[in-house]
Design an enzyme around this catalytic site. Structure first.
Site, PDB file in Angstrom:
ATOM      1  N   HIS A  77      10.950 -84.850  -5.344  1.00 47.28           N
ATOM      2  CA  HIS A  77      10.941 -85.319  -6.724  1.00 47.28           C
ATOM      3  C   HIS A  77       9.499 -85.430  -7.176  1.00 47.28           C
ATOM      4  CE1 HIS A  77      11.636 -87.851 -10.265  1.00 47.28           C
ATOM      5  NE2 HIS A  77      12.866 -87.380 -10.221  1.00 47.28           N
ATOM      6  N   ASP A  92      20.680 -85.652  -6.504  1.00 45.12           N
ATOM      7  CA  ASP A  92      21.557 -84.482  -6.576  1.00 45.12           C
ATOM      8  C   ASP A  92      22.234 -84.183  -5.245  1.00 45.12           C
ATOM      9  OD1 ASP A  92      21.073 -83.799  -9.311  1.00 45.12           O
ATOM     10  OD2 ASP A  92      19.097 -83.108  -8.718  1.00 45.12           O
TER      11      ASP A  92
END
Length: 376
Positions: free
Chosen positions: A263, A314
């Protein structure tokens, strides 16, 4: 040609502060805050409508305000008939995100407040968009499957209605609670790619529908919202926990992209992962599909050991959506059904304190040279 000092350059705008917001803060040390509230304290208790109200209005609603807001959204779910007819004209193979993008754009001329960018008008349009984005997804899916959409049930919340509009069954309370939690975790995430895109569009004083259309288009990409659809494919390929490490090591050796990891902001792991992981465990027990979360955990373990990369939400969203009974192609639209509340909040904030977003680029092409005809 005038020259200028070579500017600093940050690829992908990494670390660049592009604006101010009072809506959301992503803490690099695994934190997430909406309007001053730790979302992890709210996610499993608040309804999605309560979180959407907070994002749009800056404060939590009291009981009366929440009831009115919930009713307002439910009353705005119905999509104009010409828009529904347009959905029927699209090829059956159209991806739900493409259908959603087209649907949001087509909604705009039917809104009497379209070109009014005032705060109050944007809030009214936001309520309509929150209600209708969900309908575009569920009704669009049924149309693409050759089935008729179900009539509205305005007494249902957004989460319960999403289940009902897909299969015609009012979900159990525990399912609604889970989807509320998921929607709450996805509702906003600061200046992520789709939200920033929405704000760039809004900064030109384009309307909120134009901005949300931009956001939907951006969300589709596999490096953003589309990642959870890619993660679902990855987990299906692995199949069982005992195959996870070998599968991952082979992918790492061939330098392939592994979905569900890393991320741009979080340095100590995605703050939404623990809650999504626990939902996955619960669903695994309820559905008898307890292999999915151990696969994810093994992937987490190996990626941390080999690449020092943490999982993002996710990775766990993919099996959670699957166990809730949603087709993989609806993974990213589910994201949009929630994130529309954040997009609308950011567009409203941008319009309220607008300045055109216009960055510079670093030119790396040829130096000034004569046009051939001028040298003859």
């Amino acid at each position: 040609m005038a020259t200028e000092k070579k500017p600093e350059y940050s690829p992908g705008l990494a670390g660049v502060i592009a604006g101010e917001t009072a809506i959301c803060w992503v803490d690099p040390n695994a934190g997430l805050m909406y309007r001053g509230y730790d979302i992890h304290e709210m996610a499993q208790k608040a309804s999605f409508e309560e979180v959407a109200y907070l994002l749009l209005n800056g404060e939590l609603p009291n009981g009366k305000q929440l009831a009115e807001f919930t009713q307002q959204i439910a009353a705005e779910r119905a999509v104009p008939q010409p828009v529904m007819e347009m959905l029927r004209l699209l090829p059956k193979s159209t991806h739900p995100m493409d259908m959603l993008r087209t649907g949001v754009s087509m909604l705009s001329p039917f809104d009497k407040d379209l070109n009014d960018n005032s705060h109050n008008a944007n809030i009214r349009k936001s309520i309509r968009l929150i209600g209708r984005v969900s309908t575009l997804i569920t009704d669009g899916w049924r149309i693409s499957q050759g089935e008729q959409p179900f009539p509205e049930k305005p007494e249902l919340t957004q989460a319960a209605n999403f289940f009902y509009k897909l299969d015609g069954k009012v979900p159990e309370d525990w399912k609604t609670r889970m989807l509320d939690t998921i929607f709450n975790l996805y509702a906003d995430h600061e200046f992520n790619a789709s939200t920033f895109d929405a704000r760039v569009t809004a900064s030109t004083l384009a309307d909120i529908y134009a901005a949300v259309t931009s956001a939907v288009a951006t969300l589709k990409g596999p490096l953003h919202g589309g990642a959870n659809e890619e993660s679902a494919t990855m987990l299906e390929e692995i199949g069982s926990p005992d195959r996870a490490e070998a599968w991952l090591m082979k992918k790492l050796q061939t330098k392939e992209k592994i979905m569900g990891f890393g991320h741009r902001v979080y340095k100590k792991g995605d703050s939404r992962v623990p809650a999504m992981r626990e939902i996955g465990r619960d669903l695994g027990k309820r559905s008898g599909k307890e292999q999915w979360i151990p696969i994810c955990e093994k992937l987490e373990e190996v990626m941390d050991r080999e690449k020092h990369l943490c999982a993002n939400v996710d990775l766990y969203a993919a099996p959670v959506f699957s166990m809730l009974g949603f087709p993989p192609k609806l993974n990213t639209p589910l994201f949009a059904a929630s994130r529309v509340a954040g997009w609308c909040s950011h567009v409203t904030e941008q319009h309220d304190h607008n300045r055109l977003i216009r960055p510079r680029s670093l030119y790396v092409g040829p130096q000034l040279r004569p046009y051939p005809s001028a040298s003859k």
